[in-house]
Motif scaffolding. Sequence first.
Motif, PDB file in Angstrom:
ATOM      1  N   ILE A  10      64.827  26.788  37.002  1.00 23.12           N
ATOM      2  CA  ILE A  10      63.451  27.228  37.233  1.00 23.12           C
ATOM      3  C   ILE A  10      63.076  28.215  36.141  1.00 23.12           C
ATOM      4  O   ILE A  10      63.877  29.098  35.802  1.00 23.12           O
ATOM      5  CB  ILE A  10      63.325  27.898  38.618  1.00 23.12           C
ATOM      6  CG1 ILE A  10      63.513  26.836  39.683  1.00 23.12           C
ATOM      7  CG2 ILE A  10      61.981  28.592  38.783  1.00 23.12           C
ATOM      8  CD1 ILE A  10      63.654  27.410  41.061  1.00 23.12           C
ATOM      9  N   GLU A  11      61.875  28.055  35.614  1.00 29.74           N
ATOM     10  CA  GLU A  11      61.472  28.962  34.549  1.00 29.74           C
ATOM     11  C   GLU A  11      61.124  30.319  35.145  1.00 29.74           C
ATOM     12  O   GLU A  11      60.290  30.412  36.044  1.00 29.74           O
ATOM     13  CB  GLU A  11      60.264  28.404  33.794  1.00 29.74           C
ATOM     14  CG  GLU A  11      59.969  29.226  32.562  1.00 29.74           C
ATOM     15  CD  GLU A  11      58.752  28.743  31.797  1.00 29.74           C
ATOM     16  OE1 GLU A  11      58.931  28.008  30.823  1.00 29.74           O
ATOM     17  OE2 GLU A  11      57.632  29.121  32.196  1.00 29.74           O
ATOM     18  N   VAL A  12      61.801  31.350  34.664  1.00 33.54           N
ATOM     19  CA  VAL A  12      61.514  32.695  35.162  1.00 33.54           C
ATOM     20  C   VAL A  12      60.733  33.498  34.129  1.00 33.54           C
ATOM     21  O   VAL A  12      60.249  34.593  34.425  1.00 33.54           O
ATOM     22  CB  VAL A  12      62.801  33.453  35.535  1.00 33.54           C
ATOM     23  CG1 VAL A  12      63.472  32.813  36.731  1.00 33.54           C
ATOM     24  CG2 VAL A  12      63.754  33.498  34.352  1.00 33.54           C
ATOM     25  N   GLY A  13      60.605  32.972  32.959  1.00 30.67           N
ATOM     26  CA  GLY A  13      59.863  33.710  31.944  1.00 30.67           C
ATOM     27  C   GLY A  13      59.975  33.018  30.608  1.00 30.67           C
ATOM     28  O   GLY A  13      60.519  31.918  30.493  1.00 30.67           O
ATOM     29  N   GLN A  39      68.240  38.033  33.662  1.00 28.93           N
ATOM     30  CA  GLN A  39      68.698  38.975  34.688  1.00 28.93           C
ATOM     31  C   GLN A  39      67.714  40.131  34.837  1.00 28.93           C
ATOM     32  O   GLN A  39      67.345  40.519  35.950  1.00 28.93           O
ATOM     33  CB  GLN A  39      70.068  39.496  34.272  1.00 28.93           C
ATOM     34  CG  GLN A  39      70.841  40.139  35.397  1.00 28.93           C
ATOM     35  CD  GLN A  39      72.179  40.664  34.894  1.00 28.93           C
ATOM     36  OE1 GLN A  39      72.625  40.304  33.799  1.00 28.93           O
ATOM     37  NE2 GLN A  39      72.802  41.493  35.706  1.00 28.93           N
ATOM     38  N   ALA A  40      67.261  40.660  33.708  1.00 27.86           N
ATOM     39  CA  ALA A  40      66.317  41.776  33.753  1.00 27.86           C
ATOM     40  C   ALA A  40      65.027  41.360  34.447  1.00 27.86           C
ATOM     41  O   ALA A  40      64.461  42.114  35.251  1.00 27.86           O
ATOM     42  CB  ALA A  40      66.032  42.261  32.340  1.00 27.86           C
ATOM     43  N   ARG A  60      59.138  30.111  20.582  1.00 28.96           N
ATOM     44  CA  ARG A  60      58.960  30.237  22.034  1.00 28.96           C
ATOM     45  C   ARG A  60      60.197  29.690  22.716  1.00 28.96           C
ATOM     46  O   ARG A  60      60.582  28.555  22.499  1.00 28.96           O
ATOM     47  CB  ARG A  60      57.723  29.458  22.479  1.00 28.96           C
ATOM     48  CG  ARG A  60      56.458  29.906  21.765  1.00 28.96           C
ATOM     49  CD  ARG A  60      55.245  29.225  22.303  1.00 28.96           C
ATOM     50  NE  ARG A  60      54.852  29.805  23.584  1.00 28.96           N
ATOM     51  CZ  ARG A  60      53.636  29.633  24.116  1.00 28.96           C
ATOM     52  NH1 ARG A  60      52.734  28.905  23.496  1.00 28.96           N
ATOM     53  NH2 ARG A  60      53.340  30.180  25.274  1.00 28.96           N
ATOM     54  N   LEU A  61      60.789  30.540  23.544  1.00 30.14           N
ATOM     55  CA  LEU A  61      61.987  30.138  24.275  1.00 30.14           C
ATOM     56  C   LEU A  61      61.691  30.264  25.762  1.00 30.14           C
ATOM     57  O   LEU A  61      61.326  31.333  26.239  1.00 30.14           O
ATOM     58  CB  LEU A  61      63.143  31.074  23.931  1.00 30.14           C
ATOM     59  CG  LEU A  61      64.013  30.737  22.737  1.00 30.14           C
ATOM     60  CD1 LEU A  61      65.101  31.785  22.605  1.00 30.14           C
ATOM     61  CD2 LEU A  61      64.638  29.377  22.902  1.00 30.14           C
ATOM     62  N   SER A  62      61.873  29.180  26.451  1.00 24.87           N
ATOM     63  CA  SER A  62      61.690  29.234  27.907  1.00 24.87           C
ATOM     64  C   SER A  62      62.976  29.789  28.521  1.00 24.87           C
ATOM     65  O   SER A  62      64.072  29.362  28.185  1.00 24.87           O
ATOM     66  CB  SER A  62      61.404  27.822  28.407  1.00 24.87           C
ATOM     67  OG  SER A  62      61.476  27.811  29.799  1.00 24.87           O
ATOM     68  N   LEU A  63      62.821  30.790  29.391  1.00 25.85           N
ATOM     69  CA  LEU A  63      63.993  31.392  30.033  1.00 25.85           C
ATOM     70  C   LEU A  63      64.107  30.813  31.434  1.00 25.85           C
ATOM     71  O   LEU A  63      63.161  30.900  32.229  1.00 25.85           O
ATOM     72  CB  LEU A  63      63.843  32.912  30.096  1.00 25.85           C
ATOM     73  CG  LEU A  63      63.727  33.593  28.738  1.00 25.85           C
ATOM     74  CD1 LEU A  63      63.539  35.094  28.921  1.00 25.85           C
ATOM     75  CD2 LEU A  63      64.962  33.330  27.897  1.00 25.85           C
ATOM     76  N   GLN A  64      65.247  30.217  31.705  1.00 31.28           N
ATOM     77  CA  GLN A  64      65.385  29.514  32.980  1.00 31.28           C
ATOM     78  C   GLN A  64      66.570  30.052  33.755  1.00 31.28           C
ATOM     79  O   GLN A  64      67.577  30.470  33.198  1.00 31.28           O
ATOM     80  CB  GLN A  64      65.549  28.025  32.725  1.00 31.28           C
ATOM     81  CG  GLN A  64      64.357  27.483  31.952  1.00 31.28           C
ATOM     82  CD  GLN A  64      64.283  25.986  31.956  1.00 31.28           C
ATOM     83  OE1 GLN A  64      65.291  25.318  32.173  1.00 31.28           O
ATOM     84  NE2 GLN A  64      63.092  25.465  31.734  1.00 31.28           N
ATOM     85  N   SER A  65      66.409  30.035  35.077  1.00 28.21           N
ATOM     86  CA  SER A  65      67.501  30.414  35.960  1.00 28.21           C
ATOM     87  C   SER A  65      67.595  29.324  37.007  1.00 28.21           C
ATOM     88  O   SER A  65      66.629  29.079  37.743  1.00 28.21           O
ATOM     89  CB  SER A  65      67.191  31.770  36.607  1.00 28.21           C
ATOM     90  OG  SER A  65      68.127  32.046  37.613  1.00 28.21           O
TER      91      SER A  65
END
Lengths: 477, 287
Positions: free
Chosen positions: A153-156, A60-61, A145-150
Amino acid sequence: MSLPWSSYRLRLPLSLSVAALTTAICIALAVGLQTLHNLREDQVRNAVAQGHAMGEVLVQALRQDDVWSAYSLLRGPGGASSDAVWILVGSTGRIFASNYPRRYRLDQLLADALPWLPDQRAPGIAAANGQVMLADQPDVQRLLRLSLQSDGIEVGELLALLSDAPYRPRLREILIGGLLATLGVLAVVMPLGWLWGRRMVAPLVRLADCMARVGREDLRRLRCSVPAGDSEIGRLGGHFYAMVSALAKKEALEQQMIQSERLAAVGRVAAGVAHEVNNPLGGMLMAIDNYRRTRHLDQPTVQLLDLLGRALQQIQGAVSPLLVEARGDGHALTQADLEDVRTLVQPKLGKSGVALTWEVVLDAATALPAAPVRQLLLNLLLNATQAARGGGGVRVCIGTQGAALLIAIENTGEPMPPERLAHPFEPYPETRPHQTGLGLWVCYQIVTQLGGRIEVEAAGPVTRFRVRLPLLAEGLP
Amino acid sequence: MTRMSRRDFLAATLAGVGSLSLPALSEPFPLRFGITPVMPDDRARFLGAWSGWLAAQLGRPVVFVERSRYREILDLLLRGQIDLAWICGYPYVQHRARLTLLAVPRFRGQPLYQSYLIVAADSPARSLMDLEGGLFAWADPDSNSGYLYPRYRIFKEGRDPDRFFRRTFFTWGHRRSVAAVAEDLADGAAVDSYVWETLARRHPEVVAATRIIERSPQFGFPPLVAGPALAVADQGPIRQVLAGQGDDTAGRELLADIDLDGFRVEGPDLYVDIARMAEALAVQGLS
């Protein structure tokens, strides 16, 4: 007292100390490493859990470009004191937030901040999302390493750099604690080890001292308190004692052989000389006798011939004992022969006040020449009576054992002087005036010629002669 | 007169005319008071005490409504969901047509404050211009001291406030801006002088890691404004209570707690400078 470093009195306590120290260090290391291992596992587990927990808010950030909320979440309540370095990276590969903002700057390219980091797009790494990788960096040992997805889609990406640094002080504490405990133990072990070392080494020292005496002292009289027991040192002592005994036996045997040879040589010389003297002597006595019988003599001549005859007989008497002839003619030995000897000696026994114990058992005629055995027994008996005179006792034991005749004659009374005991069968004419001093020498010659053995032993006031004569195989008439 | 005694009094009055009364009906509507981060953080205890004091003075309950962003309070105010709010001078001048000035706090004897440009204590920067290409923390897009003034200052230097810094972000609070600079998250930030000075007095360790490199001219202090929901008739008593807070013992203690001298009724002219800066940037499309 200064001890060499090689002394077991030093080496034993030192070895104990080294062993204790090594053990303690090993245990401390094992405990420390196990603790470190557990802490690392906890760290990784916590990081994975924390990373997943923060993921949603961080997504979210990132989407709302809210640097501060991402930062305050990563920073946590503890501020920058967290074990892990957290780095949130946007989809552009630039750092969005970190709990160490001084080092990992906002908007910095991750590739610049962590040049050693493998490319996230590499196939193997994408598959290892959420897995902890090992990193070989001075301040980073593990990497999450953690892929952040929304919405797929990877957002970070969220990275956690994990280090052993927070655990090193704890490891050091464990090691120092182990060391201190060991020093405490050593304070007790060292004196105990010293005492133990002394105790263990004492029998060895005694043994070494005893060994040093070998060669300087008479082995037969060497008396040491050597260690005994089943231990290695006890066995060493036992073997040493056996070795010394064997050496003493060998020495005694050598001495005996030398003595035998000497006696044999003396015997041959004496017999030779006696023969040489005896033969003309016999001739001269016969000549005097003939002369006396065939001539009519005046008084002075008779006196002269008597004088000559007596002198020559005295010479013959003196020489004849040297002419020991054991294998003469004669019959086999019987009990009566021995009883004759007893009878012969009886007056002397009575005169000397000596009590005789007579234990002679000879069942039948024995295959030994009677004459030399009788002389042997007579000499030994006279010798014993002489030693026991004035209230002593003499005991005679004779019997057969197997193919041998055993004679044992012991007496109480004046013991044999030590120098005499060392060479009992050598002639000692000077010891007893008015006697030849050849009695025991004759005994020895007889026994030797009969192929037997004679020995003497003294124990306190008791002197004992033992004779063993092998029976003749061919027998006697 | 306390709140309870007044309720007792009302109940007694209504009982006297022979009508059945319910406490809910007799209870006057609470005054809804919006609070923005123009005030220092950690104010829950203070707000509790202040609402009690105001309620006693006004004869009606006072409910504080807190939001972390100026915009949210402004929306509530303009939509009539709160009656009054303590906002920044910048949103006031933007919406002054629909907002009424009630009172302006007095800080160090004046209804004025400044914008402080701060950097880390060990930063080599000596002016705003040294921060070009750096990281900068804005307080709030509706803040004068933490957003409008520094942008205007850059604009007056002939630079584009949107491109002057390499990267900027909002902290949604002056105190957080101070923390962002102290913790090296940002190279610099512009903060409310009132918040900074209060922090310096209460938490010197927080501001110790920062250094002021520029001070802005004086601007009108963030005002207390009434929204369309507050009846004009209610404005007078509220002005009166606020203006008189400095004369009341308990009120003075409360003011001391937030480092203010009191409230005074001021005219809109106090915010002319802010309005001019806002206009200048708006013309350029930079507001």
